[in-house]
Motif scaffolding. Structure first.
Motif, PDB file in Angstrom:
ATOM      1  N   LYS A 120      12.156  25.851 -19.484  1.00 53.13           N
ATOM      2  CA  LYS A 120      11.934  25.101 -20.732  1.00 53.13           C
ATOM      3  C   LYS A 120      11.486  26.028 -21.878  1.00 53.13           C
ATOM      4  O   LYS A 120      11.097  27.182 -21.649  1.00 53.13           O
ATOM      5  CB  LYS A 120      10.903  24.006 -20.479  1.00 53.13           C
ATOM      6  N   TYR A 126      17.789  13.153 -20.852  1.00 54.56           N
ATOM      7  CA  TYR A 126      16.555  12.428 -20.479  1.00 54.56           C
ATOM      8  C   TYR A 126      16.675  10.919 -20.715  1.00 54.56           C
ATOM      9  O   TYR A 126      15.654  10.240 -20.818  1.00 54.56           O
ATOM     10  CB  TYR A 126      15.366  13.002 -21.244  1.00 54.56           C
ATOM     11  N   GLU A 171       3.665  18.122 -20.766  1.00 52.22           N
ATOM     12  CA  GLU A 171       4.959  18.174 -21.465  1.00 52.22           C
ATOM     13  C   GLU A 171       5.557  19.583 -21.394  1.00 52.22           C
ATOM     14  O   GLU A 171       6.701  19.756 -20.946  1.00 52.22           O
ATOM     15  CB  GLU A 171       4.780  17.777 -22.928  1.00 52.22           C
TER      16      GLU A 171
HETATM   17  P1  CMP Z   1      10.607  16.833 -16.275  1.00 49.08           P
HETATM   18  O1  CMP Z   1      10.583  17.119 -14.820  1.00 49.08           O
HETATM   19  O2  CMP Z   1      11.570  17.609 -17.086  1.00 49.08           O
HETATM   20  O3  CMP Z   1      10.913  15.267 -16.488  1.00 49.08           O
HETATM   21  C1  CMP Z   1      10.465  14.544 -17.627  1.00 49.08           C
HETATM   22  C2  CMP Z   1       9.573  15.354 -18.516  1.00 49.08           C
HETATM   23  O4  CMP Z   1       8.807  14.621 -19.445  1.00 49.08           O
HETATM   24  C3  CMP Z   1       8.522  16.082 -17.685  1.00 49.08           C
HETATM   25  O5  CMP Z   1       9.140  17.084 -16.893  1.00 49.08           O
HETATM   26  C4  CMP Z   1       7.579  16.553 -18.787  1.00 49.08           C
HETATM   27  O6  CMP Z   1       8.055  17.717 -19.423  1.00 49.08           O
HETATM   28  C5  CMP Z   1       7.667  15.409 -19.796  1.00 49.08           C
HETATM   29  N1  CMP Z   1       6.489  14.553 -19.844  1.00 49.08           N
HETATM   30  C6  CMP Z   1       5.652  14.445 -20.885  1.00 49.08           C
HETATM   31  N2  CMP Z   1       4.678  13.566 -20.630  1.00 49.08           N
HETATM   32  C7  CMP Z   1       4.883  13.092 -19.378  1.00 49.08           C
HETATM   33  C8  CMP Z   1       4.200  12.152 -18.556  1.00 49.08           C
HETATM   34  N3  CMP Z   1       3.106  11.512 -18.971  1.00 49.08           N
HETATM   35  N4  CMP Z   1       4.704  11.914 -17.326  1.00 49.08           N
HETATM   36  C9  CMP Z   1       5.830  12.552 -16.904  1.00 49.08           C
HETATM   37  N5  CMP Z   1       6.510  13.445 -17.648  1.00 49.08           N
HETATM   38  C10 CMP Z   1       6.046  13.723 -18.881  1.00 49.08           C
END
Ligand code: CMP
Length: 139
Positions: A10, A50, A111
């Motif tokens: 990322k 997403y 995040e």
């Molecule tokens: P990822 O595995 O890429 O999947 C969704 C992404 O949302 C997560 O990793 C984080 O980068 C982001 N994210 C931000 N806030 C949250 C949260 N509260 N719960 C889960 N994912 C989050």
């Protein structure tokens, strides 16, 4: 079984020049990089990728973050690759990530958590197809 999974390094990690360090941890976990490219995601790509999180309160921030700088998208191959990748990534929230995981070592926040990895074999196929043509993957 031998599987393929999908990974993203990322923007928080590329910004800190951690592409190699993260990839090394993936390789040491038994995963082989069979496709890799550094890209600037568009807003439409990030929203599409997403889409499953569209209704979540963090969706808009997540999309902004994912387009805030370059990412490295990768296809990883190995024995039980989906689970092996999730194990070496660690928990989504770095505060809960175990010692020895990528997120424990490098994530800045829930995040800006340095890496994404597919959560199932079905999603891995969908996510690989989102970013790669078959001929870009060389096993
Ligand atoms: P990822 O595995 O890429 O999947 C969704 C992404 O949302 C997560 O990793 C984080 O980068 C982001 N994210 C931000 N806030 C949250 C949260 N509260 N719960 C889960 N994912 C989050």
């Amino acid at each position: 079984a031998t599987e393929r999974t999908f990974s993203i390094i990322k923007p928080d990690a590329t910004r800190r020049n951690l592409t190699g360090a993260v990839t090394k941890m993936l390789e040491e976990a038994g995963l082989r990089v069979v496709a890799s490219k550094r890209i600037q995601m568009t807003q439409a790509q990030a929203e599409g990728f997403y889409a499953v999180h569209k209704e979540r309160p963090f969706f808009n921030d997540l999309v902004s973050f994912m387009i805030s700088g370059p990412v490295v998208v990768q296809v990883l191959e190995g024995e039980d690759a989906v689970a092996a990748n999730r194990k070496v990534m660690g928990a989504t929230n770095p505060a809960q990530a175990e010692e020895g995981t990528i997120r424990k070592a490098y994530a800045e926040s829930i995040e800006a958590n340095s890496v994404h990895g597919s959560d199932s074999l079905d999603n891995a196929k969908i996510e690989i197809d989102f970013f790669f043509k078959p001929e870009e993957i060389v096993g």
